[in-house]
Design a protein around this motif. Structure first.
Motif, PDB file in Angstrom:
ATOM      1  N   LYS A  21       0.543  -2.014  -0.088  1.00  0.00           N
ATOM      2  CA  LYS A  21       0.634  -0.566  -0.278  1.00  0.00           C
ATOM      3  C   LYS A  21       0.363   0.162   1.037  1.00  0.00           C
ATOM      4  CE  LYS A  21      -1.671   3.217  -2.543  1.00  0.00           C
ATOM      5  NZ  LYS A  21      -3.032   3.640  -2.599  1.00  0.00           N
ATOM      6  N   ASP A  22      -0.649  -0.299   1.782  1.00  0.00           N
ATOM      7  CA  ASP A  22      -1.000   0.336   3.057  1.00  0.00           C
ATOM      8  C   ASP A  22       0.098   0.134   4.105  1.00  0.00           C
ATOM      9  OD1 ASP A  22      -3.402   1.148   1.953  1.00  0.00           O
ATOM     10  OD2 ASP A  22      -4.509  -0.588   2.711  1.00  0.00           O
ATOM     11  N   ILE A  23       0.682  -1.054   4.125  1.00  0.00           N
ATOM     12  CA  ILE A  23       1.764  -1.330   5.069  1.00  0.00           C
ATOM     13  C   ILE A  23       2.972  -0.452   4.736  1.00  0.00           C
ATOM     14  CG2 ILE A  23       3.393  -3.074   5.893  1.00  0.00           C
ATOM     15  CD1 ILE A  23       1.162  -5.157   5.336  1.00  0.00           C
ATOM     16  N   ALA A  24       3.292  -0.370   3.455  1.00  0.00           N
ATOM     17  CA  ALA A  24       4.418   0.458   3.023  1.00  0.00           C
ATOM     18  C   ALA A  24       4.190   1.915   3.393  1.00  0.00           C
ATOM     19  CB  ALA A  24       4.623   0.316   1.512  1.00  0.00           C
ATOM     20  N   GLU A  25       2.986   2.379   3.198  1.00  0.00           N
ATOM     21  CA  GLU A  25       2.649   3.765   3.535  1.00  0.00           C
ATOM     22  C   GLU A  25       2.819   4.025   5.027  1.00  0.00           C
ATOM     23  OE1 GLU A  25      -1.494   5.823   3.144  1.00  0.00           O
ATOM     24  OE2 GLU A  25      -0.630   5.587   1.137  1.00  0.00           O
ATOM     25  N   GLU A  26       2.387   3.079   5.835  1.00  0.00           N
ATOM     26  CA  GLU A  26       2.520   3.215   7.290  1.00  0.00           C
ATOM     27  C   GLU A  26       3.992   3.253   7.715  1.00  0.00           C
ATOM     28  OE1 GLU A  26       1.100   0.866  11.331  1.00  0.00           O
ATOM     29  OE2 GLU A  26       0.009   0.537   9.472  1.00  0.00           O
ATOM     30  N   LEU A  27       4.828   2.521   6.988  1.00  0.00           N
ATOM     31  CA  LEU A  27       6.253   2.478   7.295  1.00  0.00           C
ATOM     32  C   LEU A  27       7.010   3.667   6.706  1.00  0.00           C
ATOM     33  CD1 LEU A  27       6.893  -1.300   6.587  1.00  0.00           C
ATOM     34  CD2 LEU A  27       6.918  -0.198   8.826  1.00  0.00           C
ATOM     35  N   GLY A  28       6.387   4.344   5.756  1.00  0.00           N
ATOM     36  CA  GLY A  28       7.051   5.467   5.108  1.00  0.00           C
ATOM     37  C   GLY A  28       8.029   5.046   4.025  1.00  0.00           C
ATOM     38  N   SER A  30       8.361   2.862  -0.014  1.00  0.00           N
ATOM     39  CA  SER A  30       7.589   2.578  -1.220  1.00  0.00           C
ATOM     40  C   SER A  30       7.114   1.126  -1.197  1.00  0.00           C
ATOM     41  CB  SER A  30       8.441   2.811  -2.468  1.00  0.00           C
ATOM     42  OG  SER A  30       9.458   1.828  -2.562  1.00  0.00           O
ATOM     43  N   ALA A  31       6.049   0.855  -1.934  1.00  0.00           N
ATOM     44  CA  ALA A  31       5.526  -0.507  -2.038  1.00  0.00           C
ATOM     45  C   ALA A  31       6.561  -1.418  -2.704  1.00  0.00           C
ATOM     46  CB  ALA A  31       4.220  -0.512  -2.816  1.00  0.00           C
ATOM     47  N   ALA A  32       7.331  -0.871  -3.632  1.00  0.00           N
ATOM     48  CA  ALA A  32       8.373  -1.654  -4.306  1.00  0.00           C
ATOM     49  C   ALA A  32       9.456  -2.089  -3.317  1.00  0.00           C
ATOM     50  CB  ALA A  32       8.985  -0.848  -5.445  1.00  0.00           C
ATOM     51  N   TYR A  33       9.836  -1.173  -2.424  1.00  0.00           N
ATOM     52  CA  TYR A  33      10.845  -1.506  -1.415  1.00  0.00           C
ATOM     53  C   TYR A  33      10.311  -2.569  -0.458  1.00  0.00           C
ATOM     54  CZ  TYR A  33      14.605  -0.851   1.971  1.00  0.00           C
ATOM     55  OH  TYR A  33      15.673  -1.056   2.820  1.00  0.00           O
TER      56      TYR A  33
END
Length: 66
Positions: A21-28, A30-33
């Motif tokens: 979730k944190d990595i996805a957030e940093e990348l902009g 979704s966690a699903a993507y």
């Protein structure tokens, strides 16, 4: 279809105790993507370099192995 990138990324995420979730957030994204990328369901060439940088390895290194 997991490739070398997916396998290495999953291992490093687990070893470093990072949350997807944190990595996805940093990348902009979704966690699903992000999960789809790590499962090999999406190529996401645009994000693979960024994921590798966050995890501390070079994406190009893996392309040369295959």
């Amino acid at each position: 279809m997991k490739d070398d990138f997916c396998k290495k990324a999953i291992i490093l995420i687990d070893e470093k105790g990072l949350k997807r979730k944190d990595i996805a957030e940093e990348l902009g994204i979704s966690a699903a993507y992000l999960s789809d990328i790590l499962l090999g369901k999406r190529m996401a060439k645009r994000y693979r370099h960024k994921i590798a940088k966050i995890l501390g390895f070079e994406y190009e290194d893996l392309r040369l192995i295959g």
